[in-house]
Design a protein around this motif. Structure first.
Motif, short mmCIF file in Angstrom:
data_model
loop_
_atom_site.label_atom_id
_atom_site.label_comp_id
_atom_site.label_asym_id
_atom_site.label_seq_id
_atom_site.Cartn_x
_atom_site.Cartn_y
_atom_site.Cartn_z
N TYR A 216 -11.68 -50.51 10.80
CA TYR A 216 -10.81 -49.87 11.79
C TYR A 216 -10.00 -50.90 12.58
N ALA A 217 -10.56 -52.08 12.80
CA ALA A 217 -9.78 -53.15 13.42
C ALA A 217 -8.62 -53.55 12.52
N ALA A 218 -8.87 -53.59 11.21
CA ALA A 218 -7.85 -54.01 10.25
C ALA A 218 -6.69 -53.03 10.17
N TYR A 219 -7.00 -51.75 10.30
CA TYR A 219 -5.95 -50.73 10.15
C TYR A 219 -5.32 -50.33 11.49
N GLU A 220 -5.84 -50.88 12.57
CA GLU A 220 -5.31 -50.54 13.89
C GLU A 220 -4.10 -51.41 14.22
N LYS A 222 -2.59 -51.47 17.47
CA LYS A 222 -2.64 -51.94 18.84
C LYS A 222 -3.65 -53.07 18.98
N ARG A 223 -3.22 -54.15 19.62
CA ARG A 223 -4.07 -55.33 19.72
C ARG A 223 -5.37 -55.06 20.48
N TRP A 224 -5.29 -54.32 21.59
CA TRP A 224 -6.49 -54.09 22.39
C TRP A 224 -7.53 -53.29 21.63
N LYS A 225 -7.08 -52.38 20.75
CA LYS A 225 -8.02 -51.63 19.94
C LYS A 225 -8.64 -52.50 18.85
N GLN A 226 -7.82 -53.40 18.30
CA GLN A 226 -8.37 -54.35 17.32
C GLN A 226 -9.49 -55.17 17.96
N ILE A 227 -9.23 -55.66 19.17
CA ILE A 227 -10.23 -56.47 19.88
C ILE A 227 -11.48 -55.64 20.16
N LEU A 228 -11.29 -54.39 20.56
CA LEU A 228 -12.42 -53.50 20.85
C LEU A 228 -13.29 -53.29 19.61
N TYR A 229 -12.65 -53.01 18.48
CA TYR A 229 -13.40 -52.78 17.24
C TYR A 229 -14.15 -54.04 16.80
N MET A 230 -13.53 -55.21 16.94
CA MET A 230 -14.20 -56.44 16.53
C MET A 230 -15.36 -56.77 17.47
N CYS A 231 -15.22 -56.41 18.74
CA CYS A 231 -16.35 -56.57 19.66
C CYS A 231 -17.50 -55.65 19.25
N LEU A 232 -17.16 -54.44 18.85
CA LEU A 232 -18.19 -53.51 18.36
C LEU A 232 -18.88 -54.06 17.12
N ALA A 233 -18.12 -54.72 16.24
CA ALA A 233 -18.71 -55.32 15.04
C ALA A 233 -19.75 -56.37 15.42
N GLY A 234 -19.49 -57.11 16.51
CA GLY A 234 -20.46 -58.08 16.97
C GLY A 234 -21.71 -57.43 17.53
N ILE A 235 -21.53 -56.32 18.23
CA ILE A 235 -22.67 -55.61 18.81
C ILE A 235 -23.52 -54.96 17.72
N TRP A 236 -22.85 -54.27 16.78
CA TRP A 236 -23.57 -53.58 15.70
C TRP A 236 -24.49 -54.54 14.96
#
Length: 500
Positions: A216-220, A222-236
């Motif tokens: 989802y970060a790759a297909y997003e 908006k930059r802030w959403k990309q950052i949010l998804y990659m942060c989630l990847a770290g948490i997961w």
């Protein structure tokens, strides 16, 4: 560059070969590979055909349509299945023996068994997670503690299924998403393993969660959403690691694929930013878990100063077990290895002794015997669609309810000791698993160029490699099934990617 592309293509080839082996031995059973049920090739074929028919029929029902009517129908089907799932598992739920009981009892009655968590430190965070959850639900009195934990168990599994469907839709399209959904329902959604509250189910959303977040970060845009998804990847990934360490395999697969596709001039700044978001969030998450765990660990260490935690060398030793060590299978838990560890783990030179012990066992197998042992481990783990359900310790602690009750009738399918399970339900699970294995095997003929497909395939191969090197059994495959369903799909929709 050409070599790197060849290496990536070889991932798909090896993935197909592994599942060709799994397909053959799922269909045709040989006595040297123990199973916990009565195998029937005819029944497996029949149930595999029924499974294939359901998958094809569900796909044809929508035919890739995204109309309002089609989407409403999808939602209604999902809600109905969810209601059936919850009511079914709350009805058949019963206390389960072995390690799962150590976790659930400590949550319900307090940590009376601290020595267990000193030996098996990897299960401590799961106990903390469940304890915090139960404390949160204390005001709810009409559900037992066990049923409250089962609801969380189902929530985690269903979240994993939901994310696998969304990932498939994002990278493959609507038809693939429909196939992944119905395959998830047949393979995971009503599998008896969901009645066991343990790491195999509680860790399920985390590997697919990493893949979901990265996709989802790759297909997003908006930059802030990309950052949010990659942060989630770290948490997961980090939270999952503390429940089941094999969750990290998806991180390793991702890193390898990035190296294989790396181009210095391609999106370097963006890739660096996304990687830093993932890494920093992962470190922060690990720090929070450390702070939560450490006081409990220190208290347990004071209470049990003479108990040494079981480490990686013990599980490598278990992985060398043969049928002579334990007749239930190859490289699983076995008493001789456990006794050896108990006799040596407190020695000052334990690490050297354990390494020498492992070396001697490998030498004893010989240059032909050891590869044969690894092949036997692959077959034993990869050809059991029940995923070793019911074959550890004192599994069902309560007798089956009377057959003139609804609970008894339902438990007849979920208790491995019953005739219905032995002769019918187990064959159904084998039939479903056979179809998944065949679809995975045939994915070589419709290879996707998507990096995410390669990540999924390499994650599954990495998990099998882990089983070959360490303690082995098919239930360790369970939490990666949503990732497997992504790996077997191939109709890729090309799109923007943060990866080269």
């Amino acid at each position: 560059m050409k070599i790197r592309r060849i290496l990536e293509k070889s991932i798909a080839v090896l993935f197909s070969i592994v599942f060709a082996v799994c397909s053959f031995f799922t269909l045709f059973h040989f006595e040297k590979y123990p199973l916990g049920f009565n195998h029937s090739t005819i029944k497996v074929i029949v149930f595999a055909l029924i499974t294939a028919g359901i998958i094809i029929g569900y796909e044809k029902l929508f035919n890739g349509s995204n109309s309002k009517k089609a989407n409403i129908t999808r939602v209604v089907i999902a809600i109905i299945l969810l209601m059936i799932q919850v009511l079914l598992f709350l009805k058949v739920l019963t206390p389960i023996g072995w390690d799962a009981l150590e976790i659930t009892n400590s949550v319900e009655y307090g940590m009376y068994n601290g020595d267990y968590f000193v030996r098996h430190t990897n299960n401590l965070f799961m106990q903390i997670l469940l304890s915090d959850y139960i404390n949160l639900l204390k005001p709810i009195h009409f559900l037992s503690v066990l049923r409250k934990m089962e609801l969380l168990n189902l929530l985690f599994v269903d979240a994993a299924i939901w994310m696998s469907v969304l990932v498939a839709h994002k990278i493959y399209g609507t038809k693939a998403a429909d196939r992944v959904f119905i395959c998830s329902v047949l393979l995971i959604g009503f599998h008896p393993t969901l009645s066991t509250i343990y790491s195999d189910t509680l860790a399920m959303p985390f590997p697919i969660g990493v893949l979901f977040s990265v996709v989802y970060a790759a297909y997003e845009k908006k930059r802030w959403k990309q950052i949010l998804y990659m942060c989630l990847a770290g948490i997961w990934g980090i939270v999952g690691y503390y429940i089941k360490p094999t969750v990290l395999i998806v991180y390793i697969a991702m890193a390898i694929l990035i190296i294989l596709r790396w181009k210095k001039e391609y999106l370097l700044k963006q890739f660096f930013l996304m990687s830093m978001c993932l890494a920093l969030t992962a470190c922060l998450t690990a720090g929070i878990v450390f702070i939560r765990e450490q006081p409990i660990k220190e208290d347990l260490k004071r209470q049990y100063p003479d108990i040494v935690p079981l480490g990686i060398l013990h599980y490598m030793g278990l992985g060398l077990g043969s049928l002579e060590d334990d007749p239930s299978g190859y490289g699983g838990w076995n008493e001789p290895e456990v006794i050896w560890t108990q006799q040596h783990i407190n020695d000052a030179a334990y690490k050297q002794e354990a390494l020498q012990h492992i070396k001697e066992r490998i030498i004893a197998y010989g240059p032909i015997g050891y590869p044969g042992h690894l092949f036997n481990k692959l077959v034993w783990a990869g050809s059991d669609g029940t995923f070793f359900y019911g074959l550890e310790g004192e599994f069902h602690l309560e007798e089956q309810a009377p057959q003139n009750t609804l609970r008894g009738l339902l438990q007849n399918g979920f208790y491995i000791e019953t005739s219905f399970y032995q002769n019918w339900f187990s064959s159904w699970m084998q039939g479903v698993w056979l179809v998944i294995c065949i679809m995975s095997m045939l994915s070589i003929f419709r290879m996707s160029d998507s990096i995410y497909s390669s990540i999924a395939k390499l994650s599954i191969l990495g998990l099998f490699l882990f089983l070959l090197l360490f303690e082995n059994r098919s239930r360790y495959l369970f939490l990666y099934l949503p990732v497997l369903l992504i790996a077997m799909e191939s109709d890729c929709n090309t799109g923007f990617s943060i990866f080269p």
